[in-house]
Write an enzyme that holds these catalytic residues in place. Structure first.
Site, short mmCIF file in Angstrom:
data_model
loop_
_atom_site.label_atom_id
_atom_site.label_comp_id
_atom_site.label_asym_id
_atom_site.label_seq_id
_atom_site.Cartn_x
_atom_site.Cartn_y
_atom_site.Cartn_z
N ALA A 19 92.55 -77.18 90.51
CA ALA A 19 93.74 -77.93 90.13
C ALA A 19 94.39 -77.28 88.91
CB ALA A 19 93.36 -79.37 89.84
N ASN A 20 95.35 -77.93 88.31
CA ASN A 20 95.93 -77.47 87.05
C ASN A 20 96.25 -78.69 86.19
OD1 ASN A 20 98.78 -78.37 87.61
ND2 ASN A 20 98.46 -76.97 89.34
N ARG A 21 96.73 -78.45 84.97
CA ARG A 21 96.83 -79.54 84.01
C ARG A 21 98.14 -80.32 84.08
NH1 ARG A 21 96.04 -76.66 78.81
NH2 ARG A 21 96.91 -78.60 78.00
#
Ligand code: CTP
Length: 222
Positions: A19-21
């Site tokens: 995922a990413n932030r």
């Protein structure tokens, strides 16, 4: 107006993902603000705990880049404005590699694990390639401040969009934005210092509206 927001989750196995932030906060604020201004808004929203406040926003949830790709294929043709604020993964575990995408859970073994990744399709680029006359396409670029503008200008051309909102890397997951909007002729607008994502939403809608009115396309009316 079709808005995408939030991260993607790319499954490694049944319980893990890449995922990413991204929080989705900016795209959600845009959806709320556009609905308040009378737009009919659909928000394609990734896995985040935040949701729009305005009940007039139609929310459709996605998890993976492939989910979002399918939703855009079904809905892009019908929108006047696309704002692609989602932080789409550039790479995902390659199906079948190192257990990726398996129905179960990869179990722990001695000696480490190598994941093979494949590139994801460029969703905004695909929309840019199939656009109708009059549609307004807005993309985002998140880059280190030093190469922000050059890279945003290159992205604008490569993806065939009208406007790129260039944000320095620090914007991700932060409450405030300090952005420059680039068009085919260079800088279209720049924020006067940092502003909250909620205030920025109104500012950006004014920029999009101004662009659409100048060009005389459907995006200028609600
Ligand atoms: N985007 C997309 N599909 C992808 C990756 C990104 O549609 N697979 C969209 C994002 O929603 C954003 C814009 O493209 O509006 C810029 O994303 P970014 O990841 O910064 O650009 P890339 O195309 O991945 O280019 P690079 O990382 O090489 O700079």
């Amino acid at each position: 107006m079709l808005i995408t927001a939030g991260p993607t989750h790319e499954p490694i196995d049944a319980v893990r993902y890449i995922a990413n932030r991204s929080s989705g906060r900016l795209g959600i604020a845009l959806a709320d603000e556009a609905a308040a201004r009378g737009w009919s808004v659909t928000l394609l929203l990734g896995p985040t705990s935040l949701t729009p406040k305005d009940s007039r926003v139609e929310v459709v949830r996605f998890r993976t880049t492939a989910d979002l790709e399918g939703m855009l294929q079904g809905r892009f043709g019908g929108c006047d404005v696309l704002v692609m604020a989602a932080a789409v993964a550039d790479y995902r575990p390659k199906a079948g590699a190192a257990g990726a995408g398996v129905a179960g859970k990869i179990s722990r073994k001695e000696g480490g694990l190598t994941l093979e990744l494949e590139s994801t399709p460029d969703l905004l680029g695909a929309c840019g390639a199939s656009r109708r006359a009059g549609q307004v396409l807005v993309g985002f670029a998140l880059e280190p401040a030093a190469r922000l503008l050059a890279s945003a200008a290159a992205k604008l051309k490569r993806k065939g969009v009208d406007l790129i909102v260039a944000n320095p890397l620090e914007t991700m997951d932060a409450p405030e934005v300090d952005a420059t909007v680039i068009g085919a002729g260079g800088v279209v607008a720049k924020t006067d210092g940092k502003m909250t994502k909620e205030r920025f939403a109104g500012w950006l809608l004014d920029v999009i509206d101004g662009f659409a009115r100048t060009r005389g396309s459907a995006g200028g009316g609600q």
